[in-house]
Write a protein that holds these residues in place. Structure first.
Motif, PDB file in Angstrom:
ATOM      1  N   ALA A  94       0.831  -1.194   0.058  1.00  0.00           N
ATOM      2  CA  ALA A  94      -0.094   0.046  -0.111  1.00  0.00           C
ATOM      3  C   ALA A  94       1.034   1.407   0.037  1.00  0.00           C
ATOM      4  O   ALA A  94       0.557   2.196  -0.622  1.00  0.00           O
ATOM      5  N   GLY A  95       1.953   1.174   0.841  1.00  0.00           N
ATOM      6  CA  GLY A  95       2.687   2.636   0.961  1.00  0.00           C
ATOM      7  C   GLY A  95       3.527   2.509  -0.609  1.00  0.00           C
ATOM      8  O   GLY A  95       3.663   3.579  -1.004  1.00  0.00           O
ATOM      9  N   PHE A  96       3.919   1.559  -1.116  1.00  0.00           N
ATOM     10  CA  PHE A  96       4.475   1.609  -2.708  1.00  0.00           C
ATOM     11  C   PHE A  96       3.342   2.078  -3.532  1.00  0.00           C
ATOM     12  O   PHE A  96       3.980   3.067  -4.260  1.00  0.00           O
ATOM     13  N   LEU A  97       2.299   1.842  -3.397  1.00  0.00           N
ATOM     14  CA  LEU A  97       1.379   2.394  -4.498  1.00  0.00           C
ATOM     15  C   LEU A  97       1.065   3.703  -4.125  1.00  0.00           C
ATOM     16  O   LEU A  97       0.837   4.551  -5.193  1.00  0.00           O
ATOM     17  N   MET A  98       0.866   4.088  -2.826  1.00  0.00           N
ATOM     18  CA  MET A  98       0.796   5.405  -2.578  1.00  0.00           C
ATOM     19  C   MET A  98       1.868   6.320  -2.944  1.00  0.00           C
ATOM     20  O   MET A  98       1.587   7.669  -3.497  1.00  0.00           O
ATOM     21  N   GLY A  99       3.252   5.794  -2.780  1.00  0.00           N
ATOM     22  CA  GLY A  99       4.170   6.826  -3.415  1.00  0.00           C
ATOM     23  C   GLY A  99       4.487   6.807  -4.666  1.00  0.00           C
ATOM     24  O   GLY A  99       4.921   7.767  -5.412  1.00  0.00           O
ATOM     25  N   GLY A 151       9.077   6.693   2.254  1.00  0.00           N
ATOM     26  CA  GLY A 151      10.592   6.104   1.751  1.00  0.00           C
ATOM     27  C   GLY A 151      10.511   6.269   0.118  1.00  0.00           C
ATOM     28  O   GLY A 151      11.481   6.474  -0.344  1.00  0.00           O
ATOM     29  N   VAL A 152       9.361   5.807  -0.388  1.00  0.00           N
ATOM     30  CA  VAL A 152       9.168   5.899  -1.910  1.00  0.00           C
ATOM     31  C   VAL A 152       9.178   7.628  -2.325  1.00  0.00           C
ATOM     32  O   VAL A 152      10.031   7.678  -3.464  1.00  0.00           O
ATOM     33  N   ARG A 153       8.769   8.139  -1.655  1.00  0.00           N
ATOM     34  CA  ARG A 153       8.605   9.561  -1.835  1.00  0.00           C
ATOM     35  C   ARG A 153      10.076  10.402  -1.796  1.00  0.00           C
ATOM     36  O   ARG A 153      10.224  11.397  -2.469  1.00  0.00           O
ATOM     37  N   ASN A 154      11.003   9.569  -0.961  1.00  0.00           N
ATOM     38  CA  ASN A 154      12.240  10.372  -0.622  1.00  0.00           C
ATOM     39  C   ASN A 154      13.572   9.738  -1.719  1.00  0.00           C
ATOM     40  O   ASN A 154      14.426   9.980  -1.139  1.00  0.00           O
ATOM     41  N   SER A 168      14.219   2.306  -0.484  1.00  0.00           N
ATOM     42  CA  SER A 168      13.085   2.463   0.498  1.00  0.00           C
ATOM     43  C   SER A 168      13.481   1.763   1.524  1.00  0.00           C
ATOM     44  O   SER A 168      12.705   1.863   2.654  1.00  0.00           O
ATOM     45  N   MET A 169      14.155   0.776   1.640  1.00  0.00           N
ATOM     46  CA  MET A 169      14.394  -0.316   2.471  1.00  0.00           C
ATOM     47  C   MET A 169      14.632   0.325   3.868  1.00  0.00           C
ATOM     48  O   MET A 169      13.990  -0.165   4.842  1.00  0.00           O
ATOM     49  N   PRO A 170      15.538   1.072   3.992  1.00  0.00           N
ATOM     50  CA  PRO A 170      15.783   1.669   5.212  1.00  0.00           C
ATOM     51  C   PRO A 170      14.613   2.202   6.088  1.00  0.00           C
ATOM     52  O   PRO A 170      14.242   2.285   7.043  1.00  0.00           O
ATOM     53  N   TYR A 171      13.724   2.997   5.338  1.00  0.00           N
ATOM     54  CA  TYR A 171      12.653   3.463   5.692  1.00  0.00           C
ATOM     55  C   TYR A 171      11.579   2.386   5.890  1.00  0.00           C
ATOM     56  O   TYR A 171      10.590   2.573   6.861  1.00  0.00           O
ATOM     57  N   ILE A 172      11.427   1.329   5.369  1.00  0.00           N
ATOM     58  CA  ILE A 172      10.786   0.394   5.749  1.00  0.00           C
ATOM     59  C   ILE A 172      10.805  -0.452   6.880  1.00  0.00           C
ATOM     60  O   ILE A 172       9.882  -0.541   7.617  1.00  0.00           O
ATOM     61  N   PHE A 173      12.236  -0.474   7.168  1.00  0.00           N
ATOM     62  CA  PHE A 173      12.554  -1.342   8.355  1.00  0.00           C
ATOM     63  C   PHE A 173      12.423  -0.422   9.640  1.00  0.00           C
ATOM     64  O   PHE A 173      11.588  -0.880  10.651  1.00  0.00           O
ATOM     65  N   VAL A 174      12.463   1.220   9.222  1.00  0.00           N
ATOM     66  CA  VAL A 174      11.975   2.048  10.585  1.00  0.00           C
ATOM     67  C   VAL A 174      10.564   1.627  10.705  1.00  0.00           C
ATOM     68  O   VAL A 174      10.023   1.470  11.799  1.00  0.00           O
ATOM     69  N   GLY A 175       9.705   1.746   9.648  1.00  0.00           N
ATOM     70  CA  GLY A 175       8.153   1.588   9.781  1.00  0.00           C
ATOM     71  C   GLY A 175       7.885   0.150  10.584  1.00  0.00           C
ATOM     72  O   GLY A 175       6.986   0.069  11.439  1.00  0.00           O
ATOM     73  N   MET A 176       8.683  -0.812  10.216  1.00  0.00           N
ATOM     74  CA  MET A 176       8.428  -2.108  10.827  1.00  0.00           C
ATOM     75  C   MET A 176       8.588  -2.110  12.177  1.00  0.00           C
ATOM     76  O   MET A 176       8.075  -2.689  13.111  1.00  0.00           O
TER      77      MET A 176
END
Length: 253
Positions: free
Chosen positions: A80-85, A143-146, A174-182
């Motif tokens: 969902a985050g990837f789609l939004m970005g 992450g995607v937006r940045n 985007s992986m670093p952001y994803i892990f922060v989110g996780m």
């Protein structure tokens, strides 16, 4: 140099742990609150729980709920985050709902959850799932937006199509952001656990702590807090190990 830094950090962990236990013991010994349990009382309650089996039963029930809710939330939040970005239309359709529900505490949703899902395991897992999803989807989207536009344009110049850019540029960046989110989602899952176990849960650490509160068994409450904190810390460390393996290319301090 890395090894010495690791040993130094381990000693800091140990020192702050000993300091915390010492202050707790001092307060229990010198404070006026008779209900404040000292460390030996908590240790004895912990041993009793292991011996009689009730601690393992409650811990297993809570761990199952947290793991199920967390994994479901992350599994849905990342795409969902990837789609939004990546797609403007997806952002327009999903982001308002995400931002709306982020401001609503999971505890406030419990009456509606009971109405729609009842008081079974599905309702408890759903409350945890919602907390994990809302925490992780924003981090993934950010992450995607940045992602640096220069990388995307360079890939296009080299002839990469959208699928290749997404797989070879957007996802790794985007992986670093994803892990922060996780990690945030994991914390939200454990924080929501007690609220989810208000739904007539027969077992669980939250349920155990609620029952202990009614009978003024404060040492059991502390045991529950320690178990939640220890399990959450251990799972967070596992995420850190996985993050280091998947983002080894990233320079960190």
């Amino acid at each position: 140099m890395r090894r010495r830094q690791g040993v130094s950090l381990a000693w800091l962990y140990l020192a702050t742990f000993v300091l915390g236990i010492g202050l707790w013991w001092l307060y229990a010994a010198l404070g006026d609150n008779e209900l404040a349990p000292a460390p030996p009382e908590v240790i004895e309650s912990f041993r009793e729980g292991l011996r009689d089996g009730w601690l393992l039963e409650h811990t297993a029930a809570s761990l199952q709920r947290v793991v199920a809710g967390f994994l479901l939330g992350v599994a849905l939040a990342i795409p969902a985050g990837f789609l939004m970005g990546w797609y403007r239309w997806a952002r327009g359709m999903v982001e308002p709902w995400v931002q709306f529900f982020r401001t609503v505490p999971p505890l406030a949703l419990i009456p509606l959850v009971i109405v729609f899902l009842g008081i079974g395991e599905t309702a408890k897992i759903f409350v945890i799932f919602l907390a994990a999803f809302l925490s992780c989807v924003i981090a993934t989207f950010q992450g995607v937006r940045n992602v640096d536009v220069t990388f995307v344009n360079a890939a296009r110049v080299l002839g990469a199509n959208d699928a290749t850019i997404f797989a070879r540029v957007i996802v790794p960046a985007s992986m670093p952001y994803i892990f922060v989110g996780m990690r945030v989602a994991l914390g939200s899952s454990w924080a929501t656990l007690v609220a989810s176990e208000l739904l007539a849960a027969p077992t669980g650490l939250g349920r155990m702590m609620q029952s202990a509160q009614q009978f003024l068994q404060t040492e059991r409450i502390v045991v529950g807090i320690i178990m939640i904190g220890a399990l959450g810390f251990a799972m967070d460390r596992l995420l850190l190990v996985l993050e280091r393996r998947l983002t080894s290319w990233q320079e960190v301090r």
